[in-house]
Scaffold this motif. Structure first.
Motif, PDB file in Angstrom:
ATOM      1  N   UNK A 250       0.629  -0.864   0.280  1.00  0.00           N
ATOM      2  CA  UNK A 250       0.120  -0.171  -0.003  1.00  0.00           C
ATOM      3  C   UNK A 250       1.401   1.283   0.072  1.00  0.00           C
ATOM      4  N   UNK A 251       1.883   1.332   0.719  1.00  0.00           N
ATOM      5  CA  UNK A 251       3.058   2.431   0.532  1.00  0.00           C
ATOM      6  C   UNK A 251       3.388   2.751  -0.462  1.00  0.00           C
ATOM      7  N   UNK A 252       3.420   1.989  -0.991  1.00  0.00           N
ATOM      8  CA  UNK A 252       4.253   1.739  -1.998  1.00  0.00           C
ATOM      9  C   UNK A 252       3.454   2.460  -3.446  1.00  0.00           C
ATOM     10  N   UNK A 253       1.659   1.467  -3.451  1.00  0.00           N
ATOM     11  CA  UNK A 253       0.994   2.713  -4.682  1.00  0.00           C
ATOM     12  C   UNK A 253       0.717   4.007  -3.664  1.00  0.00           C
ATOM     13  N   UNK A 254       0.456   4.344  -2.322  1.00  0.00           N
ATOM     14  CA  UNK A 254       0.672   5.885  -2.226  1.00  0.00           C
ATOM     15  C   UNK A 254       1.938   7.232  -2.617  1.00  0.00           C
ATOM     16  N   UNK A 255       3.347   6.374  -2.220  1.00  0.00           N
ATOM     17  CA  UNK A 255       4.934   7.314  -2.648  1.00  0.00           C
ATOM     18  C   UNK A 255       4.622   7.480  -4.352  1.00  0.00           C
TER      19      UNK A 255
END
Length: 124
Positions: free
Chosen positions: A36-41
């Motif tokens: 999820x954080x990879x997608x957000x970033x």
């Protein structure tokens, strides 16, 4: 055991952690959070994180060490503020001992955590 959600309108990553975890639960959580954080970033450089851990038990040494490793990696990547809300002073001490950085604060009250995130977050 946990829920993870991101609200693009507020750019808030919310987590709710509860119970007593084993290594497999920690591994699943770490994989989901990382994805999820990879997608957000890909879209935002920084964003606030609110972890509602009031229902999270004091964890085993193994799980606590695993959380510390996750936080070490996350702090290198994540530039926004992180508020963790816990249910007891013992939980607060455990988090503060294992995960403190200048962008992370531990709270016993969720409203105080939200207020601090609002103050510490960059303007939208």
């Amino acid at each position: 055991m946990y829920d993870i959600a991101f609200d693009p309108a507020t750019r808030l990553l919310s987590m709710r952690l509860k119970g007593f975890w084993d290594a497999e639960t920690l591994d699943r959580f770490a994989a989901e959070l990382s994805a999820l954080t990879q997608r957000i970033e890909r879209q935002w450089d920084d964003y606030p994180i609110l972890s509602d851990s009031r229902g999270f038990s004091v964890q085993s040494v193994e799980v606590t060490a695993g959380f510390s490793r996750i936080m070490e990696v996350a702090i290198l990547r994540h530039r926004g503020p992180v508020a963790i809300v816990v249910g007891s002073r013992l939980n607060k001490l455990q988090v503060e001992r294992s995960m403190m950085t200048d962008r992370l604060r531990v709270f016993l009250d969720i409203d105080e955590a939200r207020a601090w995130l609002h103050e510490a977050s960059p303007p939208r």
